[in-house]
Design a protein around this motif. Structure first.
Motif, mmCIF file in Angstrom:
data_model
loop_
_atom_site.group_PDB
_atom_site.id
_atom_site.type_symbol
_atom_site.label_atom_id
_atom_site.label_comp_id
_atom_site.label_asym_id
_atom_site.label_seq_id
_atom_site.Cartn_x
_atom_site.Cartn_y
_atom_site.Cartn_z
ATOM 1 N N GLU A 35 0.849 -1.186 0.000
ATOM 2 C CA GLU A 35 0.000 0.000 0.000
ATOM 3 C C GLU A 35 0.888 1.240 0.000
ATOM 4 N N THR A 36 0.386 2.289 -0.569
ATOM 5 C CA THR A 36 1.167 3.527 -0.669
ATOM 6 C C THR A 36 1.336 4.144 0.713
ATOM 7 N N LEU A 37 2.573 4.498 1.029
ATOM 8 C CA LEU A 37 2.880 5.184 2.285
ATOM 9 C C LEU A 37 3.172 6.643 1.958
ATOM 10 N N THR A 38 2.367 7.530 2.525
ATOM 11 C CA THR A 38 2.568 8.964 2.313
ATOM 12 C C THR A 38 3.337 9.524 3.490
ATOM 13 N N VAL A 39 4.528 10.011 3.209
ATOM 14 C CA VAL A 39 5.358 10.630 4.246
ATOM 15 C C VAL A 39 5.081 12.128 4.225
ATOM 16 N N ARG A 40 4.563 12.608 5.348
ATOM 17 C CA ARG A 40 4.251 14.030 5.477
ATOM 18 C C ARG A 40 5.211 14.646 6.487
ATOM 19 N N PRO A 41 6.339 15.175 6.018
ATOM 20 C CA PRO A 41 7.297 15.770 6.957
ATOM 21 C C PRO A 41 6.663 16.938 7.714
ATOM 22 N N LYS A 42 6.826 16.925 9.012
ATOM 23 C CA LYS A 42 6.282 17.993 9.829
ATOM 24 C C LYS A 42 7.178 19.221 9.735
ATOM 25 N N VAL A 43 6.574 20.368 9.883
ATOM 26 C CA VAL A 43 7.305 21.632 9.783
ATOM 27 C C VAL A 43 7.703 22.061 11.186
ATOM 28 N N PRO A 44 8.992 22.315 11.427
ATOM 29 C CA PRO A 44 9.400 22.804 12.752
ATOM 30 C C PRO A 44 8.707 24.133 13.051
ATOM 31 N N VAL A 45 8.358 24.307 14.289
ATOM 32 C CA VAL A 45 7.652 25.527 14.666
ATOM 33 C C VAL A 45 8.603 26.714 14.576
ATOM 34 N N SER A 46 8.087 27.802 14.074
ATOM 35 C CA SER A 46 8.880 29.023 13.957
ATOM 36 C C SER A 46 8.836 29.793 15.274
ATOM 37 N N THR A 47 9.697 30.801 15.367
ATOM 38 C CA THR A 47 9.749 31.618 16.585
ATOM 39 C C THR A 47 8.391 32.272 16.815
ATOM 40 N N PRO A 48 7.806 32.066 17.978
ATOM 41 C CA PRO A 48 6.459 32.594 18.202
ATOM 42 C C PRO A 48 6.453 34.107 18.369
ATOM 43 N N LYS A 49 5.295 34.669 18.157
ATOM 44 C CA LYS A 49 5.059 36.092 18.384
ATOM 45 C C LYS A 49 4.098 36.229 19.548
ATOM 46 N N ILE A 50 4.370 37.202 20.388
ATOM 47 C CA ILE A 50 3.542 37.416 21.567
ATOM 48 C C ILE A 50 2.886 38.780 21.457
ATOM 49 N N SER A 51 1.617 38.839 21.772
ATOM 50 C CA SER A 51 0.871 40.095 21.662
ATOM 51 C C SER A 51 -0.295 40.065 22.634
ATOM 52 N N VAL A 52 -0.862 41.244 22.845
ATOM 53 C CA VAL A 52 -2.025 41.391 23.730
ATOM 54 C C VAL A 52 -3.282 41.435 22.869
ATOM 55 N N VAL A 53 -4.264 40.671 23.274
ATOM 56 C CA VAL A 53 -5.558 40.689 22.582
ATOM 57 C C VAL A 53 -6.377 41.832 23.158
ATOM 58 N N GLY A 54 -6.680 42.801 22.316
ATOM 59 C CA GLY A 54 -7.427 43.956 22.806
ATOM 60 C C GLY A 54 -6.502 44.912 23.530
ATOM 61 N N SER A 55 -6.831 45.225 24.783
ATOM 62 C CA SER A 55 -6.059 46.175 25.575
ATOM 63 C C SER A 55 -5.716 45.550 26.912
ATOM 64 N N ALA A 56 -4.559 45.946 27.419
ATOM 65 C CA ALA A 56 -4.134 45.506 28.748
ATOM 66 C C ALA A 56 -4.422 46.628 29.731
ATOM 67 N N VAL A 57 -5.326 46.365 30.661
ATOM 68 C CA VAL A 57 -5.731 47.367 31.639
ATOM 69 C C VAL A 57 -5.167 46.966 32.988
ATOM 70 N N LEU A 58 -4.549 47.903 33.642
ATOM 71 C CA LEU A 58 -3.924 47.639 34.928
ATOM 72 C C LEU A 58 -4.965 47.157 35.932
ATOM 73 N N GLY A 59 -4.663 45.997 36.552
ATOM 74 C CA GLY A 59 -5.553 45.463 37.570
ATOM 75 C C GLY A 59 -6.746 44.699 37.041
ATOM 76 N N GLN A 60 -6.890 44.600 35.741
ATOM 77 C CA GLN A 60 -8.012 43.875 35.151
ATOM 78 C C GLN A 60 -7.488 42.717 34.300
ATOM 79 N N PRO A 61 -8.265 41.606 34.208
ATOM 80 C CA PRO A 61 -7.821 40.474 33.392
ATOM 81 C C PRO A 61 -7.737 40.855 31.910
ATOM 82 N N PHE A 62 -6.707 40.367 31.256
ATOM 83 C CA PHE A 62 -6.559 40.549 29.819
ATOM 84 C C PHE A 62 -5.932 39.289 29.249
#
Length: 727
Positions: free
Chosen positions: A392-419
């Motif tokens: 039977e045919t074997l399909t080799v799907r090489p995985k892609v190494p993860v790239s350097t992640p990016k970090i960001s805030v969703v919406g706004s960061a308010v002091l003392g409030q969850p974000f």
């Protein structure tokens, strides 16, 4: 005279023409028509049924020509013309199921017609069918004639012929009998019966089953013969020899055909004998058939062979189970079993398909190399003694190494409030483990398994500089995971309670002034400031500033600006309002001075009026004598004692009354009352000091119209208008 009689006779004859009689006879009225079924609407088979059509017609003395029509299911079944008023009778002798239906009756008189209401007749009961065969004993393939009859039935029929309980033939006819040609392909006893159905739109009525007739079918001596060599221990790769022929062939059959097949595959065909050879394969069907067709006679012979595998279908596996782009991998091709008695292991070879896979053979069935950057299909080919098998045919799907992640805030960061903080890599095969770090301390880990899933972390901070301590780590393989940069985001500080400052001070706010309402807060800009006056829903003024305070100016204040004011501050974190401030706009200074002046003037006028009133009570009118009133202190102590006791000067009050002059012409008239105050200080020697005004005060009240003081030669403290005091 004779001519007159002839003319009269002609006129009379023309008056009584036959057409006029017809017109007189055409006077009629069809009132009603009814249809009835006798003896009843529901009857059984062989019942004599009568349809009675009764018409009610009003007419003259002469009979009318009546045309009656009987309909069954809108089809005309009977028509009759009658000149009598008797009912029309339509008999149905020995009613059959085919007579079932809806009937109506129509009458037509000289073009005028009327139709009755429909009546339904239902006839139940069918006769039992009778089956007859022309032969009772036949040979395989011989034809017989079967005849099925429905005695006494009429209408449209559907006849069914059965062998045992299997329907073998159907036939539709318009008569009560049907014939069928039957053939039997197998020897033995066959039982035949029939049945029928009477079709009456939209219904149908089925009869009971007929009598059963037995047919004896003798086996035909001609047979088909199948032979396969070798007969046992067949291995893959062995040569098969197959023969299909006819035994006991008779010349009575003008045409016969042989067919050799394996499963659904036709291998060969012929008239009297067919030969075929092939290589035995385990994957091919093992059932062969030799089929002989002679007219309606069919003979066949079948055989099943078992082919032993020379070697099993190979399987292709990969190691490791998951591989990343450009990583080293190994493919292994192997047949789990083989016929060792027929095949040596060295005879079995393995190759990869396609050839350009760039993997190097490291041994029998072992291939190694680096994974491609893209998906690639591999197939293993095993060969031995001319047998080729593919995995039977074997399909080799090489995985892609993860790239350097990016970090960001969703919406706004308010002091003392969850974000929320989002960690995301542009490239990388799933699943990916995202870990949130503060400094280098792990806080939480999220596994992303779906393409549209996001790694979100919820947290809060208490100081703005904490935001830059967060980092993100992404990992999808057992190697060092890349780290993101430190989080760079703006932290919004919530606004504090605003303070509303008023300039000028509240007590100093007057009409005409310029008012400044300064709203100040602490928090992250931009800040939207709004000023309100209690009672108004809409703000007086709105502005957005990057500063923490701003002002609202009101020019040229008036009393209408008095009221309660407050301000509101809004940023991306919260919405706050100041305390209420009550502003009262006072009168302008010039208005106060003007009002004070008017008040003083009014008081002065009032004092003058009071003095005049008091004076008018003490005026003595008439006489020229001057009344002088003097008041001194009652003490008679000497000057020394007085000076020793008190240093306060003596005060003497003198009232001088001037009478009217005898000669008014000599003294000018003065209107009103003049009051003269004179201040006299008594020296210790009794002499008046004209330079020191700290002594006694003497006042003189002069009545109106007094003479000039100069005429008396009096002078007091150098004031010429004051009278001279009297001792």
């Amino acid at each position: 005279m004779g001519l007159l009689l002839l003319l009269t006779s002609t006129l009379l004859s023309s008056y009584f023409l036959p057409g006029s009689v017809v017109n007189a006879q055409s006077l009629f009225s069809i009132r009603d028509i009814t249809l009835s079924i006798e003896p009843r609407n529901d009857v059984t088979r062989d019942t004599n049924v009568t349809l009675r059509c009764k018409a009610t017609v009003n007419f003259g003395s002469e009979a009318l020509s009546r045309v009656y029509t009987i309909y069954k299911d809108s089809n005309t079944v009977y028509t009759k013309t009658s000149s009598t008023s008797e009912d029309l009778l339509y008999p149905l002798s020995e009613a059959r199921v085919s007579n079932t239906g809806k009937y109506t009756c129509k009458i037509n008189i000289e073009g005028k017609q009327i139709t009755s209401r429909a009546k339904k007749l239902t006839v139940t009961g069918l006769s039992k069918p009778v089956l007859h065969l022309n032969k009772g004993v036949v040979t395989e393939g011989e034809e017989i004639t079967a005849k099925c009859t429905a005695p006494g039935e009429t209408g449209s029929f559907y006849f069914y012929f059965y062998e045992d309980s299997t329907d073998i033939l159907d036939k539709q006819v318009n008569s009560n009998q049907a014939e069928a040609k039957l053939h039997f392909s197998s020897a033995g006893i066959h039982r035949i019966h029939c049945a029928y159905t009477v079709l009456i739109t939209p219904d149908s009525f089925k009869s009971e089953e007929s009598n059963t007739v037995t047919v004896s079918v003798k086996e035909h001596p001609v047979n088909a013969v199948l032979e396969i060599l070798p007969q046992s221990k067949i291995y893959e790769g062995d040569q098969l020899f197959i023969s299909c022929s006819v035994r006991n062939a008779l010349h009575t059959f003008k045409s016969s055909h042989l067919y050799l097949s394996r499963g659904n595959q036709l291998l060969s065909r012929g008239d009297t004998k067919v030969n075929h050879s092939s290589v035995a394969l385990a994957k091919d069907p093992g059932e062969f058939e030799c089929r002989l067709e002679m007219g309606d006679v069919v003979k066949f012979d079948t055989k099943t062979i078992s082919v032993t595998e020379l070697f099993a279908v190979p399987t292709l596996t990969m190691s490791p189970a998951e591989v990343f782009q450009r990583e080293y991998m190994t493919l292994t091709c192997k047949s789990e079993s083989s016929a060792s008695e027929k095949l040596d292991r060295e005879e079995l070879t393995y190759t990869l398909d396609p050839p350009g896979s760039r993997l190097i053979s490291k041994g029998t069935g072992i291939f190694s190399g680096s994974a491609f950057l893209y998906d690639f299909n591999y197939t293993c080919v095993a060969q031995a003694k001319g047998i080729v098998k593919h995995s039977e045919t074997l399909t080799v799907r090489p995985k892609v190494p993860v790239s350097t992640p990016k970090i960001s805030v969703v919406g706004s960061a308010v002091l003392g409030q969850p974000f929320q903080i989002l960690c995301q890599s542009d490239n990388g095969s799933l699943p990916i483990n995202y870990t949130l770090l503060k400094g280098f301390d792990q806080l939480s880990t999220t596994i992303v398994k779906q393409p549209f899933q996001h790694a979100l972390f919820t947290l809060s901070i208490n100081k703005p500089d904490e935001i830059s301590k967060f980092m993100c780590e992404a990992k999808n393989r057992n190697k060092e995971a890349p780290l993101s940069k430190r989080l760079n985001a703006t932290v919004i500080v919530p606004l504090t309670h605003p303070i509303l400052t008023v300039i000028p001070d509240l007590p100093d706010i007057s009409e005409g002034d310029d008012l400044f309402l300064i709203c100040g807060v602490k928090g992250s800009p931009p800040v939207t400031f709004k000023w309100y006056r209690v009672g108004n829903e809409q703000p007086l003024y709105t502005t957005t500033s990057n500063k923490n305070n701003t002002d609202y100016q009101v020019h040229s204040l008036s009393k209408e600006h008095s009221g309660v004011y407050y301000c509101e501050a809004v940023n991306h974190a919260n919405n706050v309002s100041s305390d209420h401030v009550t502003i009262e706009v006072r009168l302008a200074l010039w208005k106060k001075v003007l009002i004070g002046g008017f008040c003083l003037l009014a008081v002065s006028v009032l004092v003058v009026v009071c003095v005049l009133c008091f004076r008018s009570k003490r005026v003595r009118v008439g006489g020229a004598a001057v009344s002088v009133w003097s008041e001194r202190p009652p003490e008679e102590a000497n000057d020394e004692e007085s000076s020793m006791v008190s240093n306060e000067p003596d005060v003497e009050y003198t009232e001088v009354v001037h009478p009217r002059p005898v000669d008014p012409a000599r003294v000018p008239l003065r209107k009103g009352t003049d009051t003269v105050y004179s201040e006299l200080q008594n020296s210790p020697h009794g002499a008046a000091d004209h330079h020191d005004y700290q002594g006694s005060v003497e006042y003189a009240e002069l009545n109106s119209e007094q003479p000039e003081i100069n005429s008396y030669g009096l002078e007091v403290n150098n004031h010429q208008d004051l009278p001279v005091p009297v001792d």
